[in-house]
Design an enzyme around this catalytic site. Structure first.
Site, short mmCIF file in Angstrom:
data_model
loop_
_atom_site.label_atom_id
_atom_site.label_comp_id
_atom_site.label_asym_id
_atom_site.label_seq_id
_atom_site.Cartn_x
_atom_site.Cartn_y
_atom_site.Cartn_z
N LYS A 53 2.89 2.59 0.21
CA LYS A 53 2.78 1.94 -1.10
C LYS A 53 4.16 1.52 -1.60
CE LYS A 53 -1.47 4.33 -2.14
NZ LYS A 53 -2.16 5.51 -2.67
N GLN A 97 -1.04 10.42 -6.43
CA GLN A 97 -1.64 10.48 -5.10
C GLN A 97 -2.60 11.67 -5.02
OE1 GLN A 97 -1.15 8.12 -2.62
NE2 GLN A 97 -2.78 9.20 -1.58
N ASP A 120 -5.14 2.60 -10.32
CA ASP A 120 -6.15 3.05 -9.35
C ASP A 120 -7.57 2.81 -9.88
OD1 ASP A 120 -5.35 3.92 -6.89
OD2 ASP A 120 -4.81 5.94 -7.54
#
Ligand code: NDP
Length: 283
Positions: A53, A97, A120
């Site tokens: 990422k 994460q 997200d």
């Protein structure tokens, strides 16, 4: 033989478009999209994802910041960093994460993120607005699936769409997105009584069960568009999807490979969500 939907190429196209948009945004407003990634613990897969990422952010010209914590960090410490990042004007996207260690509540952490920075798309605010049809951010993997279908030119409206899998990160949000795009949607799971009968009706079949090669050619109809979300590592180290690729490709009109299908799209859509958050901030 099916046309292969090349997720690697489509993801790179999206990333190139994002990069150009970043240059335009910077020239016009001085704003550079910023993504903060929070990593807790030493999970090897999570570390790889975070590295990928960050590399994608750099390639796109984003500001990228990483916050690393040991596995035994206090939940309060993470909440306090999120609170700072919510107020930080340089940061437009915050990503934690997952999975987190057991003593930290993922729900509390996700709910602490400003929904406008929840790139997200996991915050209940964004999920609730997905339900009513107007979310600020949508989850990256289902969003990537829509992008793959759109760019393959096969269409969504009016189609009989079947999703195998009802998880909160893939199956359920995807069902709402396809419904919003006017597909007729069926969602299957482990209690579905006659799975082959249901998948056999699909004009658009999305497999997201995490079961290696469970979709076989006798379960699909001719001309189906197949999107394979599964990522399964076999004992011999080989990576396969949820679809028996070779045999299903003989009947499908379009199919995504694993690897190189849905996988690369997730990061591309994360960049797009972060860019959108930065653009919204500039207005
Ligand atoms: P989950 O394990 O959370 O959910 C799996 C879903 O599939 C459940 O709803 C389950 O049903 C259903 N299911 C499992 N086995 C069967 C079966 N035999 N018949 C019918 N339904 C079944 O998985 P995720 O959604 O997190 O992930 C699914 C797959 O997608 C995994 O391989 C994962 O690695 C991959 N993935 C890939 C991503 C990418 O970027 N490409 C991103 C996210 C996931 P029930 O609810 O009844 O248990």
């Amino acid at each position: 033989m099916a046309i292969i939907i090349d997720g690697k190429k489509i993801a790179q196209d999206v990333r190139n478009e994002v990069k150009e948009e970043v240059l335009r945004l910077k020239a016009k407003t001085g704003i550079v999209p910023g993504l903060a990634v929070i990593l807790v613990g030493e999970d090897p897969a999570s570390k790889i994802y975070v590295r990928m990422k960050e590399a994608a952010c750099e390639e796109a010209g984003f500001l990228s910041r990483e916050y690393k914590f040991p596995a035994d960090v206090d939940e309060g410490k993470i909440l306090s960093i999120i609170s700072d990042l919510n107020r930080d004007d340089e940061i437009h996207g915050i990503l934690v994460q997952l999975p987190l260690p057991g003593h930290i509540s993922s729900d509390s952490i996700i709910e602490a993120i400003d929904p406008r920075k929840d790139v997200d798309g996991f915050h209940p605010y964004n999920i609730g607005h997905l339900f009513t049809g107007n979310p600020f951010h949508m989850a990256c993997t289902p969003l990537g699936i829509l992008e793959l279908i759109d760019r393959s030119g096969t269409g969504i409206e009016g189609k009989e769409a079947v999703i195998v899998g009802r998880s909160n990160i893939v199956g359920k949000p995807l069902a709402l997105m396809l419904l919003a795009r006017h597909a007729t949607v069926t969602v299957c799971h482990t209690r579905t009584r006659d799975l082959p009968e249901v998948t056999g009706r699909a004009e658009l079949l999305i497999a997201a069960a995490g079961r290696p090669e469970m979709i076989t050619k006798d379960m699909v109809r001719d001309g189906v568009v197949v999107i394979d979300v599964g990522i399964n590592r076999l004992d011999d180290g080989k990576l396969v999807g949820d679809v028996a690729f070779q045999e299903v490709a003989e009947k499908a009109s379009h199919i995504t490979p694993v690897p190189g299908g849905v996988g690369p799209m997730t990061i591309a859509m994360l960049l797009k969500n972060t860019l959108n958050a930065a653009v919204a901030r500039s207005k």
